[in-house]
Design an enzyme around this catalytic site. Structure first.
Site, PDB file in Angstrom:
ATOM      1  N   GLU A 243      -4.786 -65.860 -75.629  1.00  0.00           N
ATOM      2  CA  GLU A 243      -5.182 -65.719 -74.227  1.00  0.00           C
ATOM      3  C   GLU A 243      -5.825 -64.349 -74.116  1.00  0.00           C
ATOM      4  OE1 GLU A 243      -5.163 -64.068 -70.936  1.00  0.00           O
ATOM      5  OE2 GLU A 243      -3.102 -64.633 -70.444  1.00  0.00           O
ATOM      6  N   CYS A 277      -5.093 -60.421 -66.507  1.00  0.00           N
ATOM      7  CA  CYS A 277      -6.193 -61.088 -67.212  1.00  0.00           C
ATOM      8  C   CYS A 277      -6.893 -62.102 -66.318  1.00  0.00           C
ATOM      9  CB  CYS A 277      -5.664 -61.781 -68.470  1.00  0.00           C
ATOM     10  SG  CYS A 277      -5.011 -60.650 -69.714  1.00  0.00           S
TER      11      CYS A 277
END
Length: 469
Positions: A243, A277
């Site tokens: 990720e 993120c």
């Protein structure tokens, strides 16, 4: 429940090299973190390999029961964990921050325990019967970031354990205490050696990525580091879940109500002071409501208090480290120098202790400006005008990342049509960054690959085995 001082004492190193961890809000010491070595990593992997077979043999029900007890243990020490997290990472106790993160740890543990994963019959035609099962990988290496250190560690650890694996965790060098404390609490309910945190430097992370005893790496962090892990893992053909960076786009359609969406836009962008993120990092707003959205968003942002996270009134904190502060300052200064309009912020106090950068909104900025094109990972949001939806979609899709995105509209049907055109792992409607333990989550393009959460997340922590006959 352990007291705060007892929790710090439990993770305090007794031998070897140590490093002082400083509070990003004050610059004062939080505690001493061990500087583990590659040899410490080797010992942790050996212990994990020894503990894993018996854990796998327990079966899903017994493993799930242990995870539920681990969730209870987290909740018993929730306030102590939240206080340590606030002091080390900087995020305030209140708002969608430290207490929220610790609560999410318990929620994800329970979700991993409670998600069913039954064998799947893929063919049964009277002649052939084929079933798809999943068996444990073995030992999983989990490498986490500094922005949500506890929560993302649980995202990695909980499904790995549920599927019968052992786990070796490598926390960020910026936030090792939070992860060490969380693992200390989880281990109150887990067999010895099954879960270990190794708090070392880059050489420890590099060895973990290449180690033949590790069957899978889970990594959350930068795209550059993710690429290095891919290369390091190649010789042992490790499974990977990555990720990586986001730089998420949001598109506000012309029928949206600026006042109704302003607070959602703010938290989509500024959750964890922008250090997320899957936060909203580029906002595209139609000409027809551009000025109104700017005004409403500025009004919301101006009212959000920033300061020391232990102050119950604050909901925004400092940047976690000086390096990230420098990135945000550079990008905002470049935007100002280019002629962009600073609606709010952009003026950090040089005499204030800590890494505080004020909530900053930047209007009338070109889509090619570095503040738009680079992931700022902080409390600065560029707001870009557009004239047609085609133009907005093209700008949103122009970058080589695609973790999340969002569409904001009073018409859900129209919003879904636009969402279907956006190149991202998740596209939210009238919200941004709202992850759910039941819903798969992962990136597109250079934002990584592999899915976390839900049934798909469990499958990603197992090795598929087909029984045919």
């Amino acid at each position: 429940m352990e007291t705060y001082d007892a929790l710090l004492a439990a993770i305090a190193p007794t031998t070897g090299q140590t490093r002082t961890i400083l509070d990003p809000a004050t610059g004062q010491p939080v505690g001493e973190a061990p500087v583990h070595t590659v040899q410490d990593l080797e010992q942790a992997i050996a212990a994990a390999q020894a503990a894993q077979p018996a854990w796998a043999a327990l079966g899903h029900d017994a493993r799930s029961a242990a995870l539920l007890k681990a969730a209870d243990a987290v909740e018993r020490s929730a306030e102590e964990l939240a206080r340590l997290l606030s002091r080390e990472q900087g995020k305030p106790l209140n708002g969608p921050n430290a207490r929220f993160e610790v609560g999410a740890c318990a929620a994800w543990l329970r979700a991993a325990a409670g998600t069913p994963l039954e064998p799947e019959t893929v063919v049964d035609d009277g002649e052939t019967r084929a079933e798809l099962h999943y068996r444990p990988i073995g030992v999983v290496g989990a490498i986490g970031p500094w922005n949500w250190p506890m929560m993302i560690t649980v995202w990695q650890v909980a499904p790995a354990l549920r599927m019968g694996n052992a786990v070796v965790v490598k926390p960020s060098e910026f936030t090792p205490l939070s992860v060490l404390a969380l693992v200390e609490i989880l281990n109150q309910e887990l067999p010895e050696g099954l879960l270990t945190a190794v708090s070392g430097g880059r050489e420890v992370g590099a060895r973990l990525a290449e180690h033949p005893g590790i069957g899978k790496i889970m990594f959350t962090g930068s795209t550059a580091t993710g690429k290095a892990i891919i290369k390091s893992s190649a010789d042992t053909v490790k499974r990977l879940t990555l990720e990586l960076g986001g730089n998420d786009a949001g598109i506000v359609l012309p029928d949206a109500d600026p006042k109704a969406i302003a607070e959602g836009l703010f938290w989509g962008a500024f959750i964890n002071t922008g250090q997320t993120c899957a936060a909203l990092k580029r906002l595209y707003v139609h000409d027809a409501i551009y000025d109104a959205v700017c005004a409403e968003l500025t009004s919301v942002a101006r009212a959000m208090p920033m300061g020391n996270g232990l102050n119950e009134a604050n909901v925004l904190g400092p940047l976690q480290n000086r390096q990230q502060f420098a990135v945000v300052a550079r990008l905002v200064d470049a935007a100002r120098d280019s002629g962009a309009r600073i609606l709010l912020g952009g003026n950090p106090d040089p005499d204030q202790p800590g890494h505080f950068y004020p909530a900053t909104l930047v209007a009338d900025i070109d889509n090619s400006n570095p503040l738009v094109a680079e992931e700022q990972f902080g409390p600065a949001l560029p707001i870009i005008r557009y004239s047609t939806v085609d133009e907005a979609v093209a700008m949103a899709n122009a970058l080589d990342v695609g973790l999340g995105a969002s569409v904001w509209s009073s018409d859900p049907t129209e919003a879904r049509k636009v969402a279907a055109r956006i190149e991202a792992g998740t596209v939210w409607i009238n919200k941004h960054g709202a992850v759910d333990p039941r819903v798969p989550f992962g990136g597109a393009k250079q934002s990584g690959y592999g899915l976390e959460f839900g049934v798909e997340g469990l499958k990603a922590l197992g090795v598929p085995r087909v029984i045919n006959g």
